[in-house]
Write a protein that holds these residues in place. Sequence first.
Motif, PDB file in Angstrom:
ATOM      1  N   ARG A  28      34.140  83.766  87.777  1.00 57.80           N
ATOM      2  CA  ARG A  28      34.236  84.516  86.503  1.00 57.80           C
ATOM      3  C   ARG A  28      33.153  85.592  86.432  1.00 57.80           C
ATOM      4  O   ARG A  28      33.388  86.700  85.973  1.00 57.80           O
ATOM      5  CB  ARG A  28      34.075  83.565  85.321  1.00 57.80           C
ATOM      6  CG  ARG A  28      35.313  82.701  85.087  1.00 57.80           C
ATOM      7  CD  ARG A  28      35.002  81.559  84.146  1.00 57.80           C
ATOM      8  NE  ARG A  28      34.446  82.020  82.896  1.00 57.80           N
ATOM      9  CZ  ARG A  28      33.397  81.461  82.284  1.00 57.80           C
ATOM     10  NH1 ARG A  28      32.806  80.427  82.814  1.00 57.80           N
ATOM     11  NH2 ARG A  28      32.962  81.947  81.153  1.00 57.80           N
ATOM     12  N   GLY A  33      33.729  88.286  83.742  1.00 57.18           N
ATOM     13  CA  GLY A  33      34.422  87.619  82.631  1.00 57.18           C
ATOM     14  C   GLY A  33      33.608  86.574  81.910  1.00 57.18           C
ATOM     15  O   GLY A  33      34.145  85.520  81.558  1.00 57.18           O
TER      16      GLY A  33
ATOM     17  N   SER B  61      39.163  81.836  85.701  1.00 60.94           N
ATOM     18  CA  SER B  61      39.038  83.087  86.466  1.00 60.94           C
ATOM     19  C   SER B  61      40.385  83.328  87.142  1.00 60.94           C
ATOM     20  O   SER B  61      41.292  82.504  87.044  1.00 60.94           O
ATOM     21  CB  SER B  61      37.949  82.942  87.539  1.00 60.94           C
ATOM     22  OG  SER B  61      38.384  82.047  88.537  1.00 60.94           O
TER      23      SER B  61
END
Lengths: 195, 254
Positions: A28, A33, B61
């Motif tokens: 991530r 993110g 993700s």
Amino acid sequence: MGKWMNRTINPSVGLESEDHIPVEDLARLAEGGVDTAERQHLIGHLNRCQRCYQILQETLKDLSAETSMLPVAVPWWRTRMFYALAASILLVLLIAGPLAIKQWTQSPRVILASLDLDQGLKDILLEDDALKWEKKERVSRLLTALQQRGLAVKDLNLVLLSKPYYQKKSLFGPKEVLHIRIDKNVAYLEVEEKD
Amino acid sequence: MYGKIMDPEKIISSSDLLVKIETVCKRRFSAENDQNECYVYVIDSLKADNFKRLRAFKGKSKLNTYLYSLINALVIDFRRKQFGRRRIPAGVAKLGKWAETVYRFVCWQKFSFDDAYDFLRIDDLYSGSYIQFIKEIDPIKKAPCRENPAFQSIDETPESTLKNINAEGSNPLEFLIQKLDREMRIKAIKVIRETTVELSEDDQLLIRLVYGSDQSVAAAARVIGLPASTAGKHLKSLLAKYREKLLAVGIREP
């Protein structure tokens, strides 16, 4: 990568933690993110843990390599945006055309300028070592860059560089100035080093 | 959330995953045998405990990024498993920590003895002169080293990536270090290291990624949550800080 900087500033092995960042959180982070608070926590760990840092930077490398291998596809919305933009420009031309023509005819035929050679201009100069720029895209990029830096240049057909430009990597390197002369839509460029 | 979690069995048999593993293993190991062993180790680890590692994916993700991170983590495990059991010869160990470090650098990580001397000085592990060093490393040179010349590094950063930057590279700090003579280089590296640890956590990571690991500014900016253009400008101000500190101790470009 440079061996000296790599050994000098990469996270220390000695301080490595056993409590590593979960793989999905590293993924991530590589994608950008995570929210601010979580990012701070993760970055604090990454600066001290060689293993997690290594996974992150190798992942970034993989993503970058994968992206560079993908064919450049134009998304549909870009095409629509292009048409919308073209329509807007046409409208502006219709309204402001007469004024623009007047301005055009009054602008000086020869433009002389000297600009600090910033990274944006360097990137354009470093694209290749041609002295006579044949690629329209490159000429167009220079035109946009000059306009953005306040030069009242309307169009460029040709760019001639006095000598090939190479990157100066020095941290203490001399300041560089780009001398420009534009005559009849031909730009003559020369880079000068200043002490 | 980026999407539903895929069936692990389908993932492991997909050519996409196999190509990813092959690519990463090839990049991290120069010897074909090690590449193959790495490949098998990663596949086995992914299958282990009923695909536990693949099942751990929660969809926070992109799957693609997760797989790359997971493969890289397993490759690091493999590297440690493969090379972690190596021992420094007793004849070298008895000379002290400095000698062990030289052995690691030269035998395992394939640096030159000259580089090893500089690294020792940077880390304050050796205070003698270069001439003295050359005399004292004689027993190390005679020690067995099966990895040399067909050496495979156990360092987390493979030797193959630790090349000097090429002429087109743009790493002003590395470029400066390369141009300095030994004493100035050691001094400069200490200043750069000290300056780095004084930076904020974000700035440290930005500098590490861009100038320590050769990542693009855009990739590093994404990690620290800045637009690429802002990160680029910020890097320039950070370089100015390094420049100031180097100048303050009398280091200039030769």
